[in-house]
Design an enzyme around this catalytic site. Structure first.
Site, mmCIF file in Angstrom:
data_model
loop_
_atom_site.group_PDB
_atom_site.id
_atom_site.type_symbol
_atom_site.label_atom_id
_atom_site.label_comp_id
_atom_site.label_asym_id
_atom_site.label_seq_id
_atom_site.Cartn_x
_atom_site.Cartn_y
_atom_site.Cartn_z
ATOM 1 N N HIS A 64 0.818 -1.207 0.000
ATOM 2 C CA HIS A 64 0.000 0.000 0.000
ATOM 3 C C HIS A 64 0.857 1.265 0.000
ATOM 4 C CE1 HIS A 64 -3.897 1.923 1.808
ATOM 5 N NE2 HIS A 64 -3.204 2.818 1.126
ATOM 6 N N HIS A 66 1.380 5.295 -2.294
ATOM 7 C CA HIS A 66 0.868 6.238 -3.292
ATOM 8 C C HIS A 66 2.068 6.875 -3.988
ATOM 9 C CE1 HIS A 66 -3.267 6.090 -1.615
ATOM 10 N NE2 HIS A 66 -2.609 5.850 -0.486
ATOM 11 N N ARG A 68 1.760 8.970 -6.929
ATOM 12 C CA ARG A 68 1.366 10.282 -7.500
ATOM 13 C C ARG A 68 1.634 10.464 -8.985
ATOM 14 N NH1 ARG A 68 -1.583 10.361 -3.305
ATOM 15 N NH2 ARG A 68 -0.821 11.373 -1.430
ATOM 16 N N ASN A 98 -5.170 6.180 -6.923
ATOM 17 C CA ASN A 98 -5.794 7.509 -6.806
ATOM 18 C C ASN A 98 -4.870 8.600 -7.330
ATOM 19 O OD1 ASN A 98 -4.066 7.203 -4.592
ATOM 20 N ND2 ASN A 98 -5.266 8.536 -3.260
ATOM 21 N N ASP A 155 -9.078 3.104 -2.767
ATOM 22 C CA ASP A 155 -8.432 3.628 -1.561
ATOM 23 C C ASP A 155 -8.363 5.161 -1.558
ATOM 24 O OD1 ASP A 155 -6.821 3.298 0.919
ATOM 25 O OD2 ASP A 155 -5.371 4.379 -0.288
ATOM 26 N N HIS A 182 -11.041 0.557 1.584
ATOM 27 C CA HIS A 182 -10.846 1.674 2.525
ATOM 28 C C HIS A 182 -12.148 1.754 3.316
ATOM 29 C CE1 HIS A 182 -9.292 5.941 3.391
ATOM 30 N NE2 HIS A 182 -10.388 5.797 4.107
ATOM 31 N N HIS A 235 -5.489 -0.486 6.040
ATOM 32 C CA HIS A 235 -5.184 0.357 7.216
ATOM 33 C C HIS A 235 -6.221 0.371 8.346
ATOM 34 C CE1 HIS A 235 -7.609 2.928 4.669
ATOM 35 N NE2 HIS A 235 -6.611 3.446 4.004
ATOM 36 N N ASP A 308 1.418 2.898 3.579
ATOM 37 C CA ASP A 308 0.483 3.939 3.132
ATOM 38 C C ASP A 308 1.257 5.235 2.853
ATOM 39 O OD1 ASP A 308 -1.763 5.255 2.322
ATOM 40 O OD2 ASP A 308 -2.845 5.102 4.228
HETATM 41 O O1 DOR Z 1 -3.764 9.367 4.641
HETATM 42 C C1 DOR Z 1 -4.094 8.954 3.536
HETATM 43 N N1 DOR Z 1 -3.581 9.494 2.403
HETATM 44 N N2 DOR Z 1 -5.009 7.958 3.443
HETATM 45 C C2 DOR Z 1 -5.521 7.577 2.257
HETATM 46 O O2 DOR Z 1 -6.341 6.670 2.259
HETATM 47 C C3 DOR Z 1 -5.127 8.259 1.008
HETATM 48 C C4 DOR Z 1 -3.785 8.875 1.139
HETATM 49 C C5 DOR Z 1 -3.431 9.804 0.008
HETATM 50 O O3 DOR Z 1 -3.602 9.455 -1.157
HETATM 51 O O4 DOR Z 1 -2.922 10.904 0.287
#
Ligand code: DOR
Length: 427
Positions: A64, A66, A68, A98, A155, A182, A235, A308
């Site tokens: 998990h 991100h 970007r 996302n 998510d 989520h 999470h 995360d």
């Molecule tokens: O804290 C978080 N940030 N939780 C999430 O589920 C998404 C993530 C984000 O993409 O910034």
């Protein structure tokens, strides 16, 4: 890049949850694979990585994070995120969809896979559960799975439509990939920005009640029972959620769960002073929750540890608490922070399993043990080394971490991906 074809990790202490190996050995790596493991090997013309007094374990897998890209390359790219990952001992990372635009079709999944070819570690994309993450139409799972999506998730947003979640779980039976939920009832969480309780009242901030998580975990488990679909809960933060997962596992439902390193390290108190670096979704909870989560990790109710890793720019974080985005970076600090659990009755082998064999099991990936013939995705780790996590040293393109300035114990010395040195500690 490795200078020679042969690499010898000399006299490291192997800790391998897959095979149960726990002892000092030499490991020879040839052509990207582990070719021999023995108490002592004499090899001519090998590059030697001295590892006496250090631990050697399989490369970590992060289920998990991100990255970007596409869309917010100012905050992170697949390449910069992977560079941060190998510095933290990760050799495989799964990126959430996302992005802008979201990864909700085969072209987007192919884009990530193409970019990942230049990256320092393996990057496995997760596809959206719904088209544009809007929570109304199912995304095209077949074409995304064929392109390499390893799971499906919205998510960052909860799938509020229970029928859509039911269908998504039904499809897991066809494509054999989990749905990652989520689980946070957004109609109840609404505009909340931290855990609801005495502290949120004191700070005058809108709270998110723990029941927002409990309700959705219960719903998702019920839908997994209805459909037989493969559910992975992202999470988790509360005692009540853990109890529901424990009961689900007793019923032998196809349910797995993860906890982030930050939810095991911090409590809601971290937001005192309106510290936006500690604003995360779901929010940090109470000391009691942390204790329950640690116990659940130990007894296997919670399967995995994850980062995360959620990069955000300074401009976005340096605003009022209510308007700041949620998330913190975590790839470079996850292992030393998780290693603190070994002071709390969790065995080193269990910490490693939560980052290796167990996430592999959640995704149905091939086994990851240290065995002859296996791909050499390995970490050499110094559990004693203390270092200060400083902003100037952060490899991730974003610096949003509440752990800046912390003295951490435990440092990755080498990370090997496919037998190549992908990271070497500068000190
Ligand atoms: O804290 C978080 N940030 N939780 C999430 O589920 C998404 C993530 C984000 O993409 O910034």
């Amino acid at each position: 890049m490795v200078e020679e074809m042969k690499l010898l990790i000399s006299q490291g202490h192997l800790l391998d949850p897959a095979t149960g190996r726990d002892g000092t050995c030499d490991i020879l790596i040839e052509d990207g694979r582990i070719s021999r493991i023995k108490k002592s090997l004499s090899v001519r013309k090998a590059q030697v990585l001295p590892a006496r007094g250090l631990l050697v374990f399989p490369g970590l897998i992060d289920l998990h994070c991100h990255l970007r890209e596409p869309g917010r390359e100012d905050e992170e790219t697949i390449e910069s995120g992977a560079a941060a990952a190998v510095a933290g001992g990760f050799t495989t990372i799964c990126c959430m969809p996302n992005t802008e635009p979201p990864l909700d079709n085969k072209v987007a999944i192919r884009f990530v896979k193409d970019r990942a070819r230049q990256a320092a570690c393996r990057v496995l994309p997760i596809g959206c559960l719904s088209v544009r993450r809007e929570g109304t139409l199912l995304a095209p799972y077949g074409e995304m799975a064929a392109e390499g999506a390893v799971a499906f998730s919205d998510d960052g947003s909860c799938v509020m439509d229970s029928l859509l979640m039911r269908r998504a779980l039904e499809y897991t039976l066809l494509h054999q990939r989990p749905v990652i939920s989520h689980a946070e009832d957004f109609s109840l969480a609404r505009n909340g920005v931290m855990n609801e309780g005495a502290l949120s009242v004191k700070l005058g901030l809108p709270g998110i009640p723990r029941q927002a998580e409990e309700i959705m975990v219960a719903r998702d488990v019920a839908l997994s029972a209805l459909t037989g679909g493969r559910l992975h809960l992202a999470h988790l933060t509360t005692q009540e959620a853990v109890e529901i997962v424990r009961a689900a596992k007793k019923r032998r439902l196809p349910v797995t769960a993860e906890v982030t390193v930050h939810h095991l390290t911090l409590t809601e108190e971290a937001v005192l002073g309106y510290n936006t670096q500690a604003k995360v979704s779901p929010p940090l909870r109470t000391r009691r929750d942390v204790e329950v989560l640690v116990k659940a990790l130990k007894d296997g109710t919670i399967d995995c540890l994850v980062t995360d890793h959620a990069p955000h720019s300074d401009e976005e974080k340096e605003t009022g608490f209510e308007n700041a985005p949620s998330g913190m970076i975590g790839l470079e600090t996850a292992l030393p922070l998780a290693w603190r659990l070994t002071l709390k009755d969790v065995k080193p082998m269990e910490v490693i399993a939560a980052f290796t064999t167990r996430p592999a099991m959640v995704l149905g990936l091939p086994p990851v043990g240290i065995e002859e013939g296996q791909t050499a995705d390995l970490v050499v780790f110094d559990p004693q080394k203390e270092w200060v996590y400083r902003r100037e040293k952060v490899i991730s393109r974003s610096k949003n971490s509440p752990f800046l300035g912390w003295t951490l114990k435990g440092r990755v010395v080498y990370t090997l991906v496919g037998g190549q040195i992908a990271y070497r500690s500068p000190d």
